[in-house]
Design a protein around this motif. Structure first.
Motif, short mmCIF file in Angstrom:
data_model
loop_
_atom_site.label_atom_id
_atom_site.label_comp_id
_atom_site.label_asym_id
_atom_site.label_seq_id
_atom_site.Cartn_x
_atom_site.Cartn_y
_atom_site.Cartn_z
N ALA A 75 -6.32 15.82 12.52
CA ALA A 75 -5.37 14.70 12.60
C ALA A 75 -5.96 13.49 11.88
O ALA A 75 -5.25 12.77 11.16
CB ALA A 75 -5.07 14.37 14.06
N GLY A 76 -7.26 13.28 12.06
CA GLY A 76 -7.94 12.19 11.36
C GLY A 76 -7.97 12.40 9.87
O GLY A 76 -7.77 11.46 9.08
N VAL A 77 -8.21 13.63 9.43
CA VAL A 77 -8.21 13.95 8.00
C VAL A 77 -6.85 13.65 7.39
O VAL A 77 -6.74 13.01 6.33
CB VAL A 77 -8.58 15.43 7.78
N ALA A 78 -5.79 14.09 8.06
CA ALA A 78 -4.44 13.85 7.57
C ALA A 78 -4.15 12.36 7.48
O ALA A 78 -3.52 11.90 6.51
CB ALA A 78 -3.42 14.54 8.49
N TYR A 79 -4.62 11.60 8.45
CA TYR A 79 -4.36 10.16 8.46
C TYR A 79 -5.10 9.46 7.32
O TYR A 79 -4.55 8.56 6.67
CB TYR A 79 -4.75 9.56 9.80
N LEU A 80 -6.33 9.87 7.06
CA LEU A 80 -7.09 9.28 5.96
C LEU A 80 -6.43 9.59 4.61
O LEU A 80 -6.39 8.73 3.72
CB LEU A 80 -8.52 9.78 5.98
N LEU A 81 -5.90 10.79 4.46
CA LEU A 81 -5.19 11.14 3.23
C LEU A 81 -3.91 10.32 3.09
O LEU A 81 -3.52 9.92 1.98
CB LEU A 81 -4.87 12.64 3.20
N TYR A 82 -3.26 10.07 4.21
CA TYR A 82 -2.07 9.20 4.21
C TYR A 82 -2.44 7.79 3.74
O TYR A 82 -1.71 7.17 2.94
CB TYR A 82 -1.46 9.17 5.61
N LEU A 83 -3.58 7.27 4.22
CA LEU A 83 -4.02 5.94 3.79
C LEU A 83 -4.35 5.93 2.30
O LEU A 83 -4.10 4.92 1.62
CB LEU A 83 -5.23 5.50 4.62
N ALA A 84 -4.93 7.02 1.81
CA ALA A 84 -5.21 7.12 0.37
C ALA A 84 -3.91 7.02 -0.43
O ALA A 84 -3.84 6.32 -1.45
CB ALA A 84 -5.92 8.43 0.06
N LEU A 88 -2.48 4.10 -3.24
CA LEU A 88 -2.01 4.40 -4.60
C LEU A 88 -0.54 4.03 -4.81
O LEU A 88 -0.16 3.64 -5.92
CB LEU A 88 -2.19 5.90 -4.89
N ARG A 89 0.26 4.15 -3.78
CA ARG A 89 1.71 3.94 -3.92
C ARG A 89 2.03 2.48 -4.16
O ARG A 89 1.50 1.59 -3.47
CB ARG A 89 2.42 4.44 -2.65
N GLY A 91 3.52 -0.84 -3.65
CA GLY A 91 4.10 -1.42 -2.45
C GLY A 91 3.63 -0.77 -1.17
O GLY A 91 4.14 -1.06 -0.10
N GLY A 92 2.64 0.14 -1.28
CA GLY A 92 2.12 0.81 -0.09
C GLY A 92 1.38 -0.16 0.81
O GLY A 92 0.98 -1.25 0.40
N ALA A 93 1.17 0.27 2.05
CA ALA A 93 0.57 -0.61 3.05
C ALA A 93 -0.83 -1.07 2.65
O ALA A 93 -1.27 -2.13 3.06
CB ALA A 93 0.52 0.11 4.39
N LEU A 94 -1.55 -0.26 1.86
CA LEU A 94 -2.92 -0.61 1.49
C LEU A 94 -3.07 -0.98 0.02
O LEU A 94 -4.17 -1.22 -0.45
CB LEU A 94 -3.87 0.55 1.80
N SER A 95 -1.98 -1.04 -0.71
CA SER A 95 -2.09 -1.34 -2.14
C SER A 95 -2.49 -2.80 -2.34
O SER A 95 -2.04 -3.70 -1.63
CB SER A 95 -0.77 -1.05 -2.85
N VAL A 96 -3.37 -3.01 -3.30
CA VAL A 96 -3.83 -4.36 -3.63
C VAL A 96 -2.93 -4.92 -4.72
O VAL A 96 -2.84 -4.38 -5.82
CB VAL A 96 -5.29 -4.33 -4.13
N THR A 97 -2.22 -6.01 -4.40
CA THR A 97 -1.30 -6.63 -5.35
C THR A 97 -1.56 -8.13 -5.40
O THR A 97 -2.17 -8.70 -4.50
CB THR A 97 0.16 -6.38 -4.94
N MET A 181 -6.66 -4.68 -10.46
CA MET A 181 -5.89 -4.26 -9.28
C MET A 181 -5.64 -2.75 -9.30
O MET A 181 -5.73 -2.09 -8.26
CB MET A 181 -4.55 -5.02 -9.23
N ARG A 182 -5.33 -2.23 -10.47
CA ARG A 182 -5.07 -0.79 -10.59
C ARG A 182 -6.32 0.01 -10.21
O ARG A 182 -6.24 1.00 -9.48
CB ARG A 182 -4.62 -0.47 -12.02
N TRP A 183 -7.48 -0.41 -10.70
CA TRP A 183 -8.71 0.31 -10.40
C TRP A 183 -9.15 0.11 -8.96
O TRP A 183 -9.75 1.01 -8.36
CB TRP A 183 -9.81 -0.12 -11.37
N LEU A 184 -8.85 -1.04 -8.37
CA LEU A 184 -9.15 -1.25 -6.95
C LEU A 184 -8.35 -0.28 -6.10
O LEU A 184 -8.89 0.34 -5.17
CB LEU A 184 -8.82 -2.70 -6.55
N ASN A 185 -7.07 -0.14 -6.40
CA ASN A 185 -6.23 0.79 -5.64
C ASN A 185 -6.72 2.23 -5.80
O ASN A 185 -6.78 2.98 -4.82
CB ASN A 185 -4.77 0.67 -6.08
N ARG A 186 -7.06 2.60 -7.02
CA ARG A 186 -7.58 3.95 -7.24
C ARG A 186 -8.91 4.14 -6.51
O ARG A 186 -9.18 5.22 -5.95
CB ARG A 186 -7.78 4.18 -8.74
N GLY A 187 -9.74 3.11 -6.53
CA GLY A 187 -11.03 3.19 -5.86
C GLY A 187 -10.88 3.38 -4.36
O GLY A 187 -11.55 4.24 -3.76
#
Length: 204
Positions: A75-84, A88-89, A91-97, A181-187
């Motif tokens: 469940a933790g693995v799936a959640y971390l992949l969701y955050l990844a 990347l997306r 407008g995603g919750a973790l995207s740096v804009t 910003m693009r490389w931060l999100n990828r990172g």
């Protein structure tokens, strides 16, 4: 009980960049200081179930039950992949804009809490970390575990906030370039994928 040795040990553990720190940095860079503080709050409270499990002896049950351990782990693995994916997306919750969009603080804290809650190794970690610093009196063992855990949580919160404030300060310096910003999100996405992979390989 709350000795210099315990404080130094706890501080070294907390300072080491883990999933909670990465999440707090991402929120600080992406949305500023207030978001980083909410992330720190969530990451800190995500420790509570694991401290309770260690205090009540449930961590030993988790450690010996391969099925329960793996359910929480994946469940933790799936959640971390969701955050990844959220990093990347667009407008995603973790995207740096560059825009100063604000998310709900409770939602930010909830994500931070889930990161720690869904990491079964934390319960086993606290079961190993705290007992050596107890006084040895069985009558006060649970109270001492709770007190040590509270100190650990306080250190966690303070260090996470420092990381988050640093990231928020760096925000204006880093977000002037679309390429940065693009490389931060990828990172951040790559880091969360790597953390998911490491968690997937953990054994009870």
């Amino acid at each position: 009980m709350i000795s210099t040795q315990f404080l130094l040990t706890a501080l070294v553990v907390v300072i080491a960049p883990g999933t909670g720190v990465i999440y707090t940095l991402a929120m600080g860079l992406g949305q500023g200081r207030q978001a980083a503080i909410w992330a720190a709050v969530g990451g800190t409270f995500g420790i509570v179930p694991h401290l309770a499990a260690a205090t009540l002896g449930l961590a030993a049950v988790l450690h010996t039950s391969a099925l329960l351990f793996n359910v929480v782990k994946f469940a933790g693995v799936a959640y971390l992949l969701y955050l990844a994916w959220q990093a990347l997306r667009s407008g995603g919750a973790l995207s740096v804009t560059a825009d100063h969009r604000k998310q709900n603080g409770i939602a930010i804290a909830r994500r931070g809490a889930l990161i720690n809650i869904l990491n079964p190794k934390l319960s086993v970690f606290f079961l190993a970390l705290l007992p050596p610093f107890l006084s040895g009196n069985p009558a006060t063992a649970s109270l001492e575990m709770a007190l040590l855990g509270a100190v650990f949580m306080l250190l966690t919160f303070l260090v996470f906030v420092l990381y988050g404030v640093f990231a928020a300060k760096a925000r204006d310096l880093l977000l002037g370039s679309a390429a940065v910003m693009r490389w931060l999100n990828r990172g951040f996405a790559a880091i969360f994928v790597a953390l998911a992979g490491r968690l997937a390989l953990e054994r009870a």
